[in-house]
Design a protein around this motif. Sequence first.
Motif, PDB file in Angstrom:
ATOM      1  N   UNK A 232       0.838  -1.195   0.000  1.00  0.00           N
ATOM      2  CA  UNK A 232       0.000   0.000   0.000  1.00  0.00           C
ATOM      3  C   UNK A 232       0.878   1.252   0.000  1.00  0.00           C
ATOM      4  N   UNK A 233       1.976   1.193   0.728  1.00  0.00           N
ATOM      5  CA  UNK A 233       2.918   2.318   0.727  1.00  0.00           C
ATOM      6  C   UNK A 233       3.450   2.589  -0.677  1.00  0.00           C
ATOM      7  N   UNK A 234       3.741   1.505  -1.375  1.00  0.00           N
ATOM      8  CA  UNK A 234       4.239   1.662  -2.737  1.00  0.00           C
ATOM      9  C   UNK A 234       3.201   2.378  -3.596  1.00  0.00           C
ATOM     10  N   UNK A 235       1.949   2.024  -3.363  1.00  0.00           N
ATOM     11  CA  UNK A 235       0.868   2.667  -4.104  1.00  0.00           C
ATOM     12  C   UNK A 235       0.762   4.154  -3.740  1.00  0.00           C
ATOM     13  N   UNK A 236       0.911   4.452  -2.454  1.00  0.00           N
ATOM     14  CA  UNK A 236       0.887   5.853  -2.021  1.00  0.00           C
ATOM     15  C   UNK A 236       2.030   6.626  -2.673  1.00  0.00           C
ATOM     16  N   UNK A 237       3.200   5.983  -2.722  1.00  0.00           N
ATOM     17  CA  UNK A 237       4.363   6.637  -3.322  1.00  0.00           C
ATOM     18  C   UNK A 237       4.118   6.887  -4.816  1.00  0.00           C
ATOM     19  N   UNK A 238       3.503   5.911  -5.459  1.00  0.00           N
ATOM     20  CA  UNK A 238       3.202   6.066  -6.888  1.00  0.00           C
ATOM     21  C   UNK A 238       2.232   7.219  -7.096  1.00  0.00           C
ATOM     22  N   UNK A 239       1.221   7.254  -6.268  1.00  0.00           N
ATOM     23  CA  UNK A 239       0.234   8.324  -6.364  1.00  0.00           C
ATOM     24  C   UNK A 239       0.886   9.683  -6.084  1.00  0.00           C
ATOM     25  N   UNK A 240       1.753   9.679  -5.097  1.00  0.00           N
ATOM     26  CA  UNK A 240       2.494  10.895  -4.722  1.00  0.00           C
ATOM     27  C   UNK A 240       3.186  11.488  -5.953  1.00  0.00           C
ATOM     28  N   UNK A 241       3.825  10.610  -6.718  1.00  0.00           N
ATOM     29  CA  UNK A 241       4.620  11.077  -7.858  1.00  0.00           C
ATOM     30  C   UNK A 241       3.790  11.402  -9.087  1.00  0.00           C
ATOM     31  N   UNK A 242       2.630  10.748  -9.209  1.00  0.00           N
ATOM     32  CA  UNK A 242       1.926  10.846 -10.496  1.00  0.00           C
ATOM     33  C   UNK A 242       0.563  11.517 -10.463  1.00  0.00           C
ATOM     34  N   UNK A 243      -0.075  11.512  -9.303  1.00  0.00           N
ATOM     35  CA  UNK A 243      -1.440  12.033  -9.276  1.00  0.00           C
ATOM     36  C   UNK A 243      -1.516  13.304  -8.441  1.00  0.00           C
ATOM     37  N   UNK A 244      -1.219  14.379  -9.086  1.00  0.00           N
ATOM     38  CA  UNK A 244      -1.163  15.711  -8.481  1.00  0.00           C
ATOM     39  C   UNK A 244      -2.416  16.075  -7.680  1.00  0.00           C
ATOM     40  N   UNK A 245      -3.578  15.623  -8.142  1.00  0.00           N
ATOM     41  CA  UNK A 245      -4.812  16.051  -7.484  1.00  0.00           C
ATOM     42  C   UNK A 245      -5.322  15.105  -6.398  1.00  0.00           C
ATOM     43  N   UNK A 246      -4.592  14.026  -6.173  1.00  0.00           N
ATOM     44  CA  UNK A 246      -4.982  13.113  -5.094  1.00  0.00           C
ATOM     45  C   UNK A 246      -4.079  13.359  -3.885  1.00  0.00           C
ATOM     46  N   UNK A 247      -4.689  13.523  -2.733  1.00  0.00           N
ATOM     47  CA  UNK A 247      -3.933  13.779  -1.502  1.00  0.00           C
ATOM     48  C   UNK A 247      -4.357  12.773  -0.434  1.00  0.00           C
ATOM     49  N   UNK A 248      -3.462  12.498   0.495  1.00  0.00           N
ATOM     50  CA  UNK A 248      -3.794  11.559   1.575  1.00  0.00           C
ATOM     51  C   UNK A 248      -3.610  12.217   2.935  1.00  0.00           C
ATOM     52  N   UNK A 249      -4.578  11.982   3.804  1.00  0.00           N
ATOM     53  CA  UNK A 249      -4.387  12.309   5.213  1.00  0.00           C
ATOM     54  C   UNK A 249      -4.335  10.978   5.946  1.00  0.00           C
ATOM     55  N   UNK A 250      -3.328  10.805   6.776  1.00  0.00           N
ATOM     56  CA  UNK A 250      -3.162   9.536   7.468  1.00  0.00           C
ATOM     57  C   UNK A 250      -3.097   9.777   8.963  1.00  0.00           C
TER      58      UNK A 250
END
Length: 360
Positions: free
Chosen positions: A162-180
């Motif tokens: 899941x972290x890998x997915x978050x990292x991927x999103x971090x790099x590629x999906x500018x409009x998606x943000x996560x609060x953890x």
Amino acid sequence: LLFSLTPKTKKEDLFDREKELKDLEKLLQTYPIVVITGLRRVGKSSLVKVFLNESDLLHITVDGRRLYETSGGNISSHHLTRFLGEELSRISKSQKLLNVLKRVRGITVSGTSIELNPKEFSLSDLLEKLNETAKRRKKKMVIFFDEAQYLRYYGSRGGSDLLALLAYSYDNFENVRFIISGSEVGVLHDFLKLEDYSSPLHGRGIGFLTVRPFTFDQSVDFLMEGFREVGEKVNFDVEEIVREIDGIVGYLVLFGVKYLEKKNKDEALKEVFHAVKALFEKEMEELRKRSERYPFILRQISRGINTWSALKNIFRAKGDFIGDSRLYSLLETLEKMSFIEKTQSGYRIVDPVFEKILSE
Ligand code: ADP
Ligand code: MG
């Protein structure tokens, strides 16, 4: 209503936290991932829920505990996808997403309910779609993972997938943000593995916000305001109560609720301690599973045996020849989990109610 036991969702029910709300807004503008830390019952979930509801951000909440429980203890990507689909169904009407999602392949919209076909697309596809959707609406899509410590049960590698997915999103999906956020700072660190060089998130800038207990004055105001709100005349010393239970708002709320029920401050106080004790024992049990030495150390610290060498000696005295590095690492873990903190005069128990229970 201030004296309500579930997390707040509306601004009018949230006492103060003005600064935290502003800080959170700023952090989210800067960082794709924002981590919220703080003691249990200090008001983390309430802060984020109110923030999201008041903002014009698109947002989905994933409660890690619920995800964990409904998945039978092992969270698969299939399960998370389905869960996100259900959450999307719940929010898409109010956040006006139905029409956009209708056009996405692999998503079926019937009425207001949304079906995701996990065979047709993966979690990262879903994030991509959410990113596009948000972009088109010129908004950000926030995914709030609450009780995130349970996400270490995602996949078979302690949540790393899941972290890998978050990292991927971090790099590629500018409009998606996560609060953890989550109730155990240490486990949160264990899940996010931020100090670990091999962690997928290592080296990426992450926003941090710590929710702190209320100050003495804030706590007194909070109780007064809570009683005023329900028209209750207070005929006891509120300051005395705050001296007993300090500024963790969840405990203050519980006191308010119990007082209104019993109309007796001592009984209400007793109930608060009783409830905290149950919580405390559950956490001790968790600690004990990792090492019997944790509860022992905490008890010693609460009794004033609170320096490294004094602790080492007391272990010796009971015939436990613990190694130096082992003792260090146990203390470090307790610190990370917010059970203890280092001060100039040694370690101390952070939560005053816990401290009282420990030293009983
Ligand atoms: P956490 O997520 O840190 O465990 P919660 O947000 O669940 O804490 O809050 C614990 C309790 O305190 C709940 O009863 C909630 O309604 C109350 N609470 C939290 N923050 C506030 C606040 N700012 N004002 C009023 N009540 C609050
Ligand atoms: Mg919470």
